[in-house]
Structures are given as C-alpha cells and as structure tokens.
Design a protein around this motif. Structure first.
Motif, short mmCIF file in Angstrom:
data_model
loop_
_atom_site.label_atom_id
_atom_site.label_comp_id
_atom_site.label_asym_id
_atom_site.label_seq_id
_atom_site.Cartn_x
_atom_site.Cartn_y
_atom_site.Cartn_z
N TYR A 138 -18.78 -28.21 24.73
CA TYR A 138 -18.89 -29.38 25.73
C TYR A 138 -18.98 -30.64 25.01
O TYR A 138 -19.28 -30.62 23.74
CB TYR A 138 -20.21 -28.98 26.74
N TRP A 139 -18.93 -31.66 25.36
CA TRP A 139 -19.23 -33.09 25.02
C TRP A 139 -20.51 -33.60 25.74
O TRP A 139 -20.54 -33.21 26.98
CB TRP A 139 -17.99 -34.06 25.29
N LEU A 140 -21.16 -34.35 25.07
CA LEU A 140 -22.46 -34.79 25.81
C LEU A 140 -22.05 -36.42 25.68
O LEU A 140 -21.51 -36.95 24.62
CB LEU A 140 -23.87 -34.68 25.11
N VAL A 141 -22.59 -37.31 26.44
CA VAL A 141 -22.54 -38.72 26.57
C VAL A 141 -23.65 -39.57 26.77
O VAL A 141 -24.37 -38.98 27.51
CB VAL A 141 -21.10 -39.32 27.27
N ALA A 142 -23.99 -40.37 26.04
CA ALA A 142 -25.06 -41.26 25.96
C ALA A 142 -24.67 -42.50 26.82
O ALA A 142 -23.70 -42.96 26.78
CB ALA A 142 -25.81 -41.53 24.70
N SER A 143 -25.93 -43.23 27.18
CA SER A 143 -25.78 -44.45 27.86
C SER A 143 -25.15 -45.64 26.94
O SER A 143 -24.50 -46.61 27.80
CB SER A 143 -26.93 -44.75 28.66
N PHE B 220 -19.66 -30.21 20.70
CA PHE B 220 -20.25 -28.96 20.35
C PHE B 220 -19.14 -27.82 20.65
O PHE B 220 -18.36 -27.79 21.59
CB PHE B 220 -21.45 -28.61 21.25
N GLY B 221 -19.17 -26.49 20.05
CA GLY B 221 -18.13 -25.52 20.24
C GLY B 221 -16.98 -25.90 19.87
O GLY B 221 -16.62 -26.72 18.75
N ASP B 222 -16.02 -25.68 20.64
CA ASP B 222 -14.60 -26.20 20.44
C ASP B 222 -14.14 -27.49 21.11
O ASP B 222 -13.01 -27.91 21.07
CB ASP B 222 -13.60 -25.02 21.13
N ALA B 223 -15.26 -28.38 21.34
CA ALA B 223 -14.81 -29.63 21.65
C ALA B 223 -14.85 -30.64 20.55
O ALA B 223 -15.42 -30.74 19.65
CB ALA B 223 -16.16 -30.17 22.54
N ALA B 224 -13.40 -31.26 20.53
CA ALA B 224 -13.26 -32.11 19.44
C ALA B 224 -13.87 -33.19 19.45
O ALA B 224 -14.09 -33.78 20.67
CB ALA B 224 -11.61 -32.17 19.28
N TYR C 197 -23.79 -23.69 22.67
CA TYR C 197 -22.91 -24.03 21.45
C TYR C 197 -23.69 -25.22 20.73
O TYR C 197 -23.29 -25.65 19.61
CB TYR C 197 -21.51 -24.72 21.76
N GLY C 198 -24.87 -25.61 21.04
CA GLY C 198 -25.77 -26.76 20.21
C GLY C 198 -26.29 -27.71 21.17
O GLY C 198 -25.90 -27.70 22.30
N SER C 199 -27.08 -28.66 20.58
CA SER C 199 -27.63 -29.55 21.36
C SER C 199 -28.14 -30.61 20.56
O SER C 199 -28.19 -30.55 19.27
CB SER C 199 -28.69 -29.35 22.19
#
Length: 108
Positions: free
Chosen positions: A79-84, A91-95, A55-57
């Motif tokens: 999905y969600w990505l979290v940084a330190s 991304f995708g359907d993640a609000a 869904y992207g990066s």
C-alpha cells in the motif's frame, strides 16, 4: 466512523442483529482471500484487520504533515500512504515513484 467495503470486498464486521439479552455466540467465519482491510491513522500508523497483512507503517516516525489517504496495490500485497504535504510512503510491493513531500526551501 463508517467503514465500507469497496469493489468485491465483503464487509468484515457486521452489527449483531440478535436483540436477545443473552445471545448465543455465533462462530466467526474464517477469513478468505478477500476478507481483510487496513485503516490508517493521521500519524501513519496502520491497523490490519481480517486477512490483510501488515507491511509496515510510519507510526512513531516524525512526519512533516499528517497522513490523509491510503491506496492498496492491485495485488493487495502492499500500500501507499499519502500525507497532506504530498509526501508518499510505500510498503510491501508498492513501488516508490517519487514524492512532493520534501521540506520547502526558505531561501530566495
């Protein structure tokens, strides 16, 4: 590195127990709705395996801090990505609900 399945997700890759030096190839099962997974790199790159959609990066995007975690949406369509530093990327359907990853001011 150890990749483990979570919940009802089966493992997608298993070690080949065949010790024959000339093993006969075995067919790979066709992916089902629950046979995929993602891996995330510290630079935000996403790697999709099985039937997990991409869904992207953030790979190739300069980040203020490395990516340290990832979470799937309940639908597995995002999905969600979290940084330190608290930065969150959706991304995708993640609000997107906000992020604490903005650069801090050095002003008094």
């Amino acid at each position: 590195m150890d990749v483990r399945s979570h919940g009802d997700r089966p493992r997608c890759h298993r070690p080949n127990p065949n010790t024959d030096p000339n093993p006969t190839p075995t067919p790979t099962p066709t992916p089902t709705a629950t046979s995929g997974y993602w891996m995330v790199a510290s630079d935000g790159g996403i790697f999709s395996f099985g039937d997990a959609a991409f869904y992207g990066s953030e790979g190739g995007t300069p980040l203020h801090a490395p990516i340290v975690g990832m979470a799937s949406t309940p639908t597995s369509n995002g999905y969600w990505l979290v940084a330190s530093d608290g930065g969150v990327f959706s991304f995708g359907d993640a609000a997107f609900y906000g992020s604490e990853g903005t650069p801090r001011s050095t002003l008094p």
